[in-house]
Design a protein around this motif. Structure first.
Motif, PDB file in Angstrom:
ATOM      1  N   SER A  85       0.821  -1.368   0.080  1.00  0.00           N
ATOM      2  CA  SER A  85       0.137   0.112  -0.104  1.00  0.00           C
ATOM      3  C   SER A  85       0.776   1.164   0.049  1.00  0.00           C
ATOM      4  O   SER A  85       0.581   2.156  -0.493  1.00  0.00           O
ATOM      5  CB  SER A  85      -0.926  -0.075   1.174  1.00  0.00           C
ATOM      6  OG  SER A  85      -0.242  -0.276   2.351  1.00  0.00           O
ATOM      7  N   ARG A  86       1.819   1.199   0.784  1.00  0.00           N
ATOM      8  CA  ARG A  86       2.942   2.529   0.901  1.00  0.00           C
ATOM      9  C   ARG A  86       3.410   2.657  -0.602  1.00  0.00           C
ATOM     10  O   ARG A  86       3.273   3.795  -1.126  1.00  0.00           O
ATOM     11  CB  ARG A  86       3.818   2.487   1.708  1.00  0.00           C
ATOM     12  CG  ARG A  86       3.704   2.760   3.153  1.00  0.00           C
ATOM     13  CD  ARG A  86       3.434   1.507   4.004  1.00  0.00           C
ATOM     14  NE  ARG A  86       4.158   0.345   3.691  1.00  0.00           N
ATOM     15  CZ  ARG A  86       3.590  -0.889   3.912  1.00  0.00           C
ATOM     16  NH1 ARG A  86       2.353  -1.126   4.434  1.00  0.00           N
ATOM     17  NH2 ARG A  86       4.571  -1.994   3.728  1.00  0.00           N
ATOM     18  N   SER A  87       4.016   1.674  -1.262  1.00  0.00           N
ATOM     19  CA  SER A  87       4.396   1.759  -2.690  1.00  0.00           C
ATOM     20  C   SER A  87       3.477   2.421  -3.690  1.00  0.00           C
ATOM     21  O   SER A  87       3.809   3.236  -4.575  1.00  0.00           O
ATOM     22  CB  SER A  87       5.168   0.690  -3.320  1.00  0.00           C
ATOM     23  OG  SER A  87       5.519  -0.245  -2.268  1.00  0.00           O
ATOM     24  N   LYS A 160      13.159 -11.111   8.092  1.00  0.00           N
ATOM     25  CA  LYS A 160      12.605 -12.205   8.509  1.00  0.00           C
ATOM     26  C   LYS A 160      11.540 -11.721   9.616  1.00  0.00           C
ATOM     27  O   LYS A 160      12.085 -10.956  10.291  1.00  0.00           O
ATOM     28  CB  LYS A 160      13.569 -13.209   9.350  1.00  0.00           C
ATOM     29  CG  LYS A 160      12.703 -14.360   9.576  1.00  0.00           C
ATOM     30  CD  LYS A 160      14.143 -15.422  10.121  1.00  0.00           C
ATOM     31  CE  LYS A 160      13.612 -16.489  10.701  1.00  0.00           C
ATOM     32  NZ  LYS A 160      12.300 -16.766  11.745  1.00  0.00           N
ATOM     33  N   GLN A 161      10.123 -12.067   9.648  1.00  0.00           N
ATOM     34  CA  GLN A 161       9.334 -11.810  10.558  1.00  0.00           C
ATOM     35  C   GLN A 161       9.228 -12.505  11.461  1.00  0.00           C
ATOM     36  O   GLN A 161       9.146 -13.970  11.392  1.00  0.00           O
ATOM     37  CB  GLN A 161       7.990 -11.296   9.817  1.00  0.00           C
ATOM     38  CG  GLN A 161       7.875 -10.320   8.771  1.00  0.00           C
ATOM     39  CD  GLN A 161       6.432  -9.878   8.534  1.00  0.00           C
ATOM     40  OE1 GLN A 161       5.917  -9.267   9.590  1.00  0.00           O
ATOM     41  NE2 GLN A 161       6.037 -10.335   7.443  1.00  0.00           N
ATOM     42  N   ILE A 162       9.179 -12.212  12.663  1.00  0.00           N
ATOM     43  CA  ILE A 162       9.177 -12.884  13.989  1.00  0.00           C
ATOM     44  C   ILE A 162       7.927 -12.692  14.677  1.00  0.00           C
ATOM     45  O   ILE A 162       7.299 -11.510  14.786  1.00  0.00           O
ATOM     46  CB  ILE A 162      10.413 -12.623  14.870  1.00  0.00           C
ATOM     47  CG1 ILE A 162      11.707 -12.566  14.144  1.00  0.00           C
ATOM     48  CG2 ILE A 162      10.433 -13.292  16.411  1.00  0.00           C
ATOM     49  CD1 ILE A 162      12.907 -12.249  14.863  1.00  0.00           C
ATOM     50  N   PHE A 198      10.601  -1.178  -3.026  1.00  0.00           N
ATOM     51  CA  PHE A 198       9.430  -1.982  -2.953  1.00  0.00           C
ATOM     52  C   PHE A 198       9.543  -3.097  -2.225  1.00  0.00           C
ATOM     53  O   PHE A 198      10.518  -3.930  -2.418  1.00  0.00           O
ATOM     54  CB  PHE A 198       8.445  -1.782  -4.274  1.00  0.00           C
ATOM     55  CG  PHE A 198       8.818  -2.922  -5.457  1.00  0.00           C
ATOM     56  CD1 PHE A 198       8.527  -3.982  -5.243  1.00  0.00           C
ATOM     57  CD2 PHE A 198       9.767  -2.255  -6.159  1.00  0.00           C
ATOM     58  CE1 PHE A 198       8.985  -4.738  -6.584  1.00  0.00           C
ATOM     59  CE2 PHE A 198      10.473  -3.093  -7.329  1.00  0.00           C
ATOM     60  CZ  PHE A 198      10.006  -4.359  -7.186  1.00  0.00           C
ATOM     61  N   ILE A 199       8.410  -3.791  -1.717  1.00  0.00           N
ATOM     62  CA  ILE A 199       8.434  -4.998  -1.029  1.00  0.00           C
ATOM     63  C   ILE A 199       8.390  -6.169  -2.132  1.00  0.00           C
ATOM     64  O   ILE A 199       7.338  -6.072  -2.876  1.00  0.00           O
ATOM     65  CB  ILE A 199       7.495  -5.247   0.118  1.00  0.00           C
ATOM     66  CG1 ILE A 199       8.013  -4.232   1.314  1.00  0.00           C
ATOM     67  CG2 ILE A 199       7.399  -6.725   0.978  1.00  0.00           C
ATOM     68  CD1 ILE A 199       7.277  -4.230   2.342  1.00  0.00           C
ATOM     69  N   GLU A 200       9.031  -7.197  -1.864  1.00  0.00           N
ATOM     70  CA  GLU A 200       8.837  -8.687  -2.424  1.00  0.00           C
ATOM     71  C   GLU A 200       8.761  -9.777  -1.466  1.00  0.00           C
ATOM     72  O   GLU A 200       9.418  -9.652  -0.490  1.00  0.00           O
ATOM     73  CB  GLU A 200       9.791  -9.129  -3.484  1.00  0.00           C
ATOM     74  CG  GLU A 200       9.329 -10.218  -4.192  1.00  0.00           C
ATOM     75  CD  GLU A 200       8.144 -10.128  -5.187  1.00  0.00           C
ATOM     76  OE1 GLU A 200       6.757 -10.446  -4.585  1.00  0.00           O
ATOM     77  OE2 GLU A 200       7.966  -9.679  -6.257  1.00  0.00           O
TER      78      GLU A 200
HETATM   79  C1  HC3 Z   1      10.600  -3.879   6.879  1.00  0.00           C
HETATM   80  C2  HC3 Z   1       9.949  -2.562   7.077  1.00  0.00           C
HETATM   81  C3  HC3 Z   1       9.316  -2.470   8.413  1.00  0.00           C
HETATM   82  C4  HC3 Z   1       8.407  -3.872   8.898  1.00  0.00           C
HETATM   83  C5  HC3 Z   1       7.366  -3.835   8.161  1.00  0.00           C
HETATM   84  C6  HC3 Z   1       6.222  -4.759   8.283  1.00  0.00           C
HETATM   85  C7  HC3 Z   1       7.004  -6.130   8.286  1.00  0.00           C
HETATM   86  C8  HC3 Z   1       5.459  -4.528   9.709  1.00  0.00           C
HETATM   87  C9  HC3 Z   1       4.408  -5.543  10.253  1.00  0.00           C
HETATM   88  C10 HC3 Z   1       3.257  -5.517   9.151  1.00  0.00           C
HETATM   89  O1  HC3 Z   1       2.382  -6.434   9.454  1.00  0.00           O
HETATM   90  C11 HC3 Z   1       3.784  -5.796   7.953  1.00  0.00           C
HETATM   91  C12 HC3 Z   1       5.337  -5.155   7.323  1.00  0.00           C
HETATM   92  C13 HC3 Z   1       5.101  -4.338   6.163  1.00  0.00           C
HETATM   93  C14 HC3 Z   1       6.299  -3.310   5.740  1.00  0.00           C
HETATM   94  C15 HC3 Z   1       7.626  -3.729   6.497  1.00  0.00           C
HETATM   95  C16 HC3 Z   1       8.736  -2.582   6.305  1.00  0.00           C
HETATM   96  C17 HC3 Z   1       8.957  -2.162   4.806  1.00  0.00           C
HETATM   97  C18 HC3 Z   1      10.155  -1.506   4.980  1.00  0.00           C
HETATM   98  C19 HC3 Z   1      10.291  -1.338   6.549  1.00  0.00           C
HETATM   99  C20 HC3 Z   1      11.972  -1.061   6.768  1.00  0.00           C
HETATM  100  C21 HC3 Z   1      12.268  -0.873   8.278  1.00  0.00           C
HETATM  101  C22 HC3 Z   1      12.480   0.134   6.029  1.00  0.00           C
HETATM  102  C23 HC3 Z   1      13.698  -0.057   5.246  1.00  0.00           C
HETATM  103  C24 HC3 Z   1      14.185   1.222   4.401  1.00  0.00           C
HETATM  104  C25 HC3 Z   1      13.772   1.247   3.051  1.00  0.00           C
HETATM  105  C26 HC3 Z   1      12.336   2.121   2.682  1.00  0.00           C
HETATM  106  C27 HC3 Z   1      14.899   1.815   2.072  1.00  0.00           C
HETATM  107  O2  HC3 Z   1      13.407  -0.025   2.345  1.00  0.00           O
END
Ligand code: HC3
Length: 411
Positions: A85-87, A160-162, A198-200
């Motif tokens: 959603s952010r991207s 890695k999500q914990i 963006f996230i993959e």
């Molecule tokens: C990795 C993340 C922070 C964590 C975010 C999480 C895993 C948090 C829990 C939610 O349910 C799902 C989720 C979605 C996005 C995740 C974030 C994406 C980017 C952020 C990093 C801390 C930022 C890294 C810096 C950048 C913008 C260069 O990528």
């Protein structure tokens, strides 16, 4: 083209270079202003329920296998909000605000599904962990969970999500409700060198239920199995019988996905049960109290000065306002330590008895009985008694609120 420097912030190139020596602490990444978000991670818990009617749908389904399928469907519909959603909104993933201990994000959705309430609380700062509960009382559906992230660098930022989530759904045939244990996917950041991260998602995640069904979801990106970004395949099977596929799902978590009966090799128009298209399924808006009516620990109120500085692109003010909060929090922890006290979490507790859901379902999806308690400051569960106490507490007067904001947040 390289992103321009704003108000003394570093360039994108120097940011990317700094990532190569990244120590795993996401909060310590010094990102250029255009990548800074004024949204705190405590708000991300709302992504679990942007379609409340899909969230409560399993409660109306009498058949246990179909109920498990509806839970899988709901989970898959949350992925776009959670990870893209952010991207979509800003053109790139951003760096969220790092919540302080005790930070709260509270809201509710009011729509066809009735009232669905959200409580999100930062329950640990070292290591950072956010706990959440989403409850629809009329349907009897409740989601509770907590999460933290472990980051590393190899070609890009890998996360890695914990933690895990537990969905409770009333059962039509038993007094005991169904429970669904949900694991969280790993992710990595793409597009870093082009300045548009963006996230993959990658690897697999699982949902396993007390009713004896398990869903395995496999994620892949462009250049891998399907060649399309944000791809997924999922199968739902009786627990322990992975080959006896009852339903399968294929598609993209950002676009459309199709749900078929039976294994994927038989997929045809005849096996298609339903398709999900986010473009045809508008999200429900979360109602959050206006900032001046919020508790000082509520996210948008607590970070409002930082958010204003980010909006202006004034990095000095961002740094100043952030350090006020960080310093006040540090002092608070020192004081608590000297008084032999601990910060009292408002809505969540770490029970001292073994967790029933993890004991029964954890081994099926590779989770230990204690979850990831050592990496999340505890195995956090929603505490109804604390919540009732919180809800019956009188609202703070303006004076009390400003005193608390000064004491806890230095503002
Ligand atoms: C990795 C993340 C922070 C964590 C975010 C999480 C895993 C948090 C829990 C939610 O349910 C799902 C989720 C979605 C996005 C995740 C974030 C994406 C980017 C952020 C990093 C801390 C930022 C890294 C810096 C950048 C913008 C260069 O990528």
């Amino acid at each position: 083209m390289e992103q321009q420097q704003v108000n003394g912030g570093g360039s994108w190139t120097s940011f990317v270079k700094s990532i190569a020596s990244f120590n795993g602490d996401l909060a310590s990444l010094t990102a250029p202003p255009f990548i800074l978000s004024s949204t705190s991670l405590t708000e991300f818990s709302s992504y679990w329920c942007e379609h409340p009617s899909v969230f409560v749908a399993p409660a109306k389904e009498p058949d246990a296998a179909k109920r498990a399928l509806l839970v899988l469907k709901w989970f898959l519909t949350t992925l776009k909000q959670q990870y893209a959603s952010r991207s979509e909104q800003y053109g790139n993933e951003k760096k969220p605000l790092n919540p302080f201990l005790g930070e709260l994000f509270l809201g509710k959705w009011e729509d066809d599904a009735g009232t669905t309430e959200l409580i999100s609380e930062q329950v640990s700062h070292h290591p950072p962990a956010t706990a959440y509960a989403i409850v629809n009382m009329s349907a009897g559906v409740r989601l509770e969970g907590y999460n933290a992230q472990k980051a590393s660098f190899s070609k890009t930022i890998n996360i890695k999500q914990i933690g895990h989530a537990v969905l409770t759904v009333p059962s039509p045939s038993s007094k005991e409700p169904d429970t669904y244990l949900i694991t969280l996917p790993s992710l990595h950041i793409e597009g870093l060198i082009f300045g548009s991260p963006f996230i993959e998602l990658d690897g697999s995640s699982y949902i396993t239920s007390s009713t004896g069904f398990t869903a395995k979801i496999d994620y892949s990106g462009k250049g891998w199995l399907s060649g399309k970004k944000n791809s997924l395949t999922a199968t739902l099977y009786p627990t322990g019988k992975e080959k006896d596929v009852l339903f399968n799902v294929t598609g993209q978590w950002t676009k459309t996905f199709d749900i078929h009966s039976g294994p994927a090799k038989h997929n045809s128009k005849d096996t298609l049960i339903t398709s999900w298209d986010p473009a045809q399924s508008p999200t429900s808006e979360l109602c959050v109290a206006p900032i001046d009516k919020q508790h000082p620990l509520e996210s948008r109120r607590a970070w409002s000065r930082v958010a204003a500085a980010i909006a202006k692109g004034d990095l000095d003010a961002v740094g100043l306002e952030k350090s006020k909060i960080e310093n006040a929090q540090r002092e608070r922890r020192v004081q608590e330590k000297s008084e032999g006290r601990m910060w009292q979490r408002r809505y969540f507790s770490v029970p001292d008895t073994p967790d029933r859901v993890l004991t029964h379902l954890g081994p099926i999806v590779g989770l230990a009985e204690h979850g990831d308690a050592d990496k999340t400051g505890g195995l956090w569960r929603f505490d109804l008694q604390k919540t009732e106490k919180e809800h019956s507490r009188p609202l703070l007067s303006e004076d009390e609120a400003s005193k608390l904001a000064k004491e806890l947040l230095g503002q």
